[in-house]
Design an enzyme around this catalytic site. Structure first.
Site, mmCIF file in Angstrom:
data_model
loop_
_atom_site.group_PDB
_atom_site.id
_atom_site.type_symbol
_atom_site.label_atom_id
_atom_site.label_comp_id
_atom_site.label_asym_id
_atom_site.label_seq_id
_atom_site.Cartn_x
_atom_site.Cartn_y
_atom_site.Cartn_z
ATOM 1 N N PRO A 16 6.192 14.656 1.382
ATOM 2 C CA PRO A 16 5.252 15.776 1.447
ATOM 3 C C PRO A 16 5.554 16.738 0.309
ATOM 4 O O PRO A 16 6.719 17.036 0.043
ATOM 5 C CB PRO A 16 5.591 16.424 2.798
ATOM 6 C CG PRO A 16 7.008 16.043 3.064
ATOM 7 C CD PRO A 16 7.257 14.729 2.378
ATOM 8 N N MET A 17 4.520 17.220 -0.381
ATOM 9 C CA MET A 17 4.726 18.241 -1.417
ATOM 10 C C MET A 17 3.556 19.193 -1.426
ATOM 11 O O MET A 17 2.465 18.866 -1.917
ATOM 12 C CB MET A 17 4.899 17.591 -2.794
ATOM 13 C CG MET A 17 6.292 17.027 -2.998
ATOM 14 S SD MET A 17 6.489 16.204 -4.585
ATOM 15 C CE MET A 17 6.436 17.579 -5.680
ATOM 16 N N GLU A 18 3.805 20.371 -0.878
ATOM 17 C CA GLU A 18 2.746 21.369 -0.759
ATOM 18 C C GLU A 18 2.199 21.761 -2.134
ATOM 19 O O GLU A 18 2.967 22.010 -3.063
ATOM 20 C CB GLU A 18 3.311 22.620 -0.069
ATOM 21 C CG GLU A 18 2.230 23.495 0.497
ATOM 22 C CD GLU A 18 2.643 24.952 0.546
ATOM 23 O OE1 GLU A 18 3.751 25.276 0.111
ATOM 24 O OE2 GLU A 18 1.826 25.750 1.024
ATOM 25 N N CYS A 107 12.182 23.274 4.657
ATOM 26 C CA CYS A 107 11.454 24.111 3.689
ATOM 27 C C CYS A 107 12.318 25.306 3.263
ATOM 28 O O CYS A 107 12.802 26.062 4.100
ATOM 29 C CB CYS A 107 10.151 24.599 4.298
ATOM 30 S SG CYS A 107 9.198 25.586 3.122
ATOM 31 N N GLY A 210 15.824 12.707 -2.607
ATOM 32 C CA GLY A 210 16.342 13.661 -3.585
ATOM 33 C C GLY A 210 16.825 12.996 -4.855
ATOM 34 O O GLY A 210 17.768 12.202 -4.822
HETATM 35 C C1 LIG Z 1 6.276 21.690 -4.963
HETATM 36 C C2 LIG Z 1 7.009 21.101 -3.781
HETATM 37 C C3 LIG Z 1 6.439 21.152 -2.518
HETATM 38 C C4 LIG Z 1 7.111 20.616 -1.406
HETATM 39 N N1 LIG Z 1 6.505 20.655 -0.174
HETATM 40 C C5 LIG Z 1 7.145 20.108 0.902
HETATM 41 C C6 LIG Z 1 6.528 20.093 2.193
HETATM 42 O O1 LIG Z 1 5.382 20.539 2.389
HETATM 43 N N2 LIG Z 1 7.241 19.559 3.223
HETATM 44 C C7 LIG Z 1 8.504 19.030 3.066
HETATM 45 O O2 LIG Z 1 9.108 18.559 4.040
HETATM 46 N N3 LIG Z 1 9.089 19.007 1.842
HETATM 47 C C8 LIG Z 1 8.440 19.521 0.779
HETATM 48 N N4 LIG Z 1 9.033 19.461 -0.459
HETATM 49 C C9 LIG Z 1 10.328 18.724 -0.639
HETATM 50 C C10 LIG Z 1 10.064 17.269 -1.067
HETATM 51 O O3 LIG Z 1 9.400 16.568 -0.026
HETATM 52 C C11 LIG Z 1 11.375 16.527 -1.374
HETATM 53 O O4 LIG Z 1 12.214 16.593 -0.258
HETATM 54 C C12 LIG Z 1 12.109 17.115 -2.596
HETATM 55 O O5 LIG Z 1 11.213 17.369 -3.654
HETATM 56 C C13 LIG Z 1 13.236 16.189 -3.067
HETATM 57 O O6 LIG Z 1 12.749 14.908 -3.400
HETATM 58 P P1 LIG Z 1 12.446 14.480 -4.951
HETATM 59 O O7 LIG Z 1 13.731 14.708 -5.722
HETATM 60 O O8 LIG Z 1 12.018 13.047 -4.907
HETATM 61 O O9 LIG Z 1 11.384 15.408 -5.433
HETATM 62 C C14 LIG Z 1 8.391 20.010 -1.571
HETATM 63 C C15 LIG Z 1 8.951 19.958 -2.851
HETATM 64 C C16 LIG Z 1 8.293 20.491 -3.957
HETATM 65 C C17 LIG Z 1 8.948 20.400 -5.319
#
Ligand SMILES: Cc1cc2nc3c(=O)[nH]c(=O)nc-3n(C[C@H](O)[C@H](O)[C@H](O)COP(=O)(O)O)c2cc1C
Length: 333
Positions: A16-18, A107, A210
């Site tokens: 998920p990425m808001e 979050c 991550g």
């Molecule tokens: C812009 C942004 C929005 C995010 N929104 C959410 C969200 O709505 N819910 C959630 O559980 N994690 C959210 N995350 C965290 C990501 O799901 C993820 O755990 C984090 O980016 C680490 O993984 P990655 O290194 O593959 O990006 C968000 C991260 C970013 C950068």
């Protein structure tokens, strides 16, 4: 004999990425193959019962069987700290069409944490358990599973195992662990070995998350954590074919490297397809955001493209730039 990590068919999930991974981008990425499920941006629950339209806005896929147009399941994520309100709204989510409800315990946003939601809950494993149990009980009559996503902790990792155990004991069926504390934000490195410590203490399926930017990172993460299932977030935006590459690796097959121009092509495709429902201003802003997100994976290539793009205001200029750098929109299949 215990099978090696890669012999066990690994699932790969889209995070998920808001404000980034909304429905049109979820579709674009999951259509590239290798993705087992994705999770929506969070729906924030306070004390009121939310209307159905809030869930449909967050996840139009709920109206189509809770799968993306290419058939990948979509889990609906809720964020909140009050067990009763979470239970009530989980039932509304189910009515809206959710097939799986995911709980956000990670979050880092100040506003969310000030109200006791997201990562701040990780200071109180008993409340993490209470929220999870309330939602599990609410969805039990409908036989809908509840999953969760957590960070390693708030200030430190001392309660990581307790939080995971609380989530398991409350009846969640799966747990994603973003291998950093709230205080660590998004600062590298992710602490994959900490996931291994949690894996020793729980038996529900775990997903590591991550900083898994490449297949090599995936291999290192498997080694450090002992977990072979992963969730990819920014890393999926930087290489949407990484899921398929991980699957190919697990099956002992080769998979082509991603080129930077492939990504630019995907951006052009998005502008012409899913993104066309937004205004030109939003599309241009989103492409700049996307280019910036590529920097940790693609270094100078991405930095230079972002620098050249950042002052452009017209979409035609952005398209010209992406095409000049070798991007070509994908043909609809
Ligand atoms: C812009 C942004 C929005 C995010 N929104 C959410 C969200 O709505 N819910 C959630 O559980 N994690 C959210 N995350 C965290 C990501 O799901 C993820 O755990 C984090 O980016 C680490 O993984 P990655 O290194 O593959 O990006 C968000 C991260 C970013 C950068």
């Amino acid at each position: 004999m215990t099978p090696s990590l890669t012999e066990i068919n690994p699932q790969v999930a889209l995070a998920p990425m808001e404000g980034v991974l909304e429905a049109t981008v979820r579709e674009l990425i999951t259509a590239q193959g290798g993705w087992d499920f994705c999770v929506t941006e969070f729906v924030r629950v306070s004390h009121e019962r939310l209307p159905l339209k809030v869930f449909h806005r967050c996840s139009p896929e709920l109206r189509q069987g809770a799968v993306t147009p290419s058939g990948v399941p979509v889990h609906l994520q809720l964020l909140g700290s009050d067990p009763e309100s979470m239970a009530i709204n989980a039932r509304v989510a189910a009515k809206a069409g959710a097939q799986v409800v995911d709980l956000n315990f990670g979050c880092p946003a100040k506003i969310v944490n000030r109200h006791g939601g997201g990562a701040s809950l990780l200071r109180k494993p008993e409340q993490v358990g209470a929220v999870t149990r309330a939602v599990v009980e609410a969805l039990k009559p409908l036989q809908l599973p509840v999953t969760a996503k957590m960070r390693l902790g708030f200030e430190d990792t001392s309660l990581a195992v307790e939080n995971a155990q609380a989530i398991e004991a409350a009846g969640a069926t799966q747990l994603v662990i973003h291998a950093r504390t709230k205080v660590q934000g998004y600062k590298p490195p992710a602490h994959w070995a900490e996931i291994g410590r949690i894996a020793q203490a729980v038996s529900l399926p775990l997903f590591a998350n991550g900083d898994i930017w490449t297949l090599e990172d995936y291999q290192k993460c498997c080694q450090a954590s002992g977990v072979n299932q992963v969730m990819l977030g920014r890393t999926a935006m930087a290489d949407p074919w990484l899921a398929a590459r991980i699957k190919a690796y697990a099956a002992g097959q080769a998979f082509a490297e991603t080129r930077f121009s492939d990504l630019l092509g995907l951006m052009l495709t998005w502008m012409q397809s899913g993104g066309s429902q937004y205004s030109e201003r939003v599309r241009v802003m989103r492409i700049k955001q996307w280019l910036l997100m590529l920097v940790p994976r693609w270094g100078d290539l991405a930095r230079k493209a972002f620098d050249q793009c950042k002052r452009l205001e017209e979409e035609s200029q952005v398209i010209e730039l992406l095409e000049a750098k070798g991007g070509a929109a994908l043909m609809p299949s």
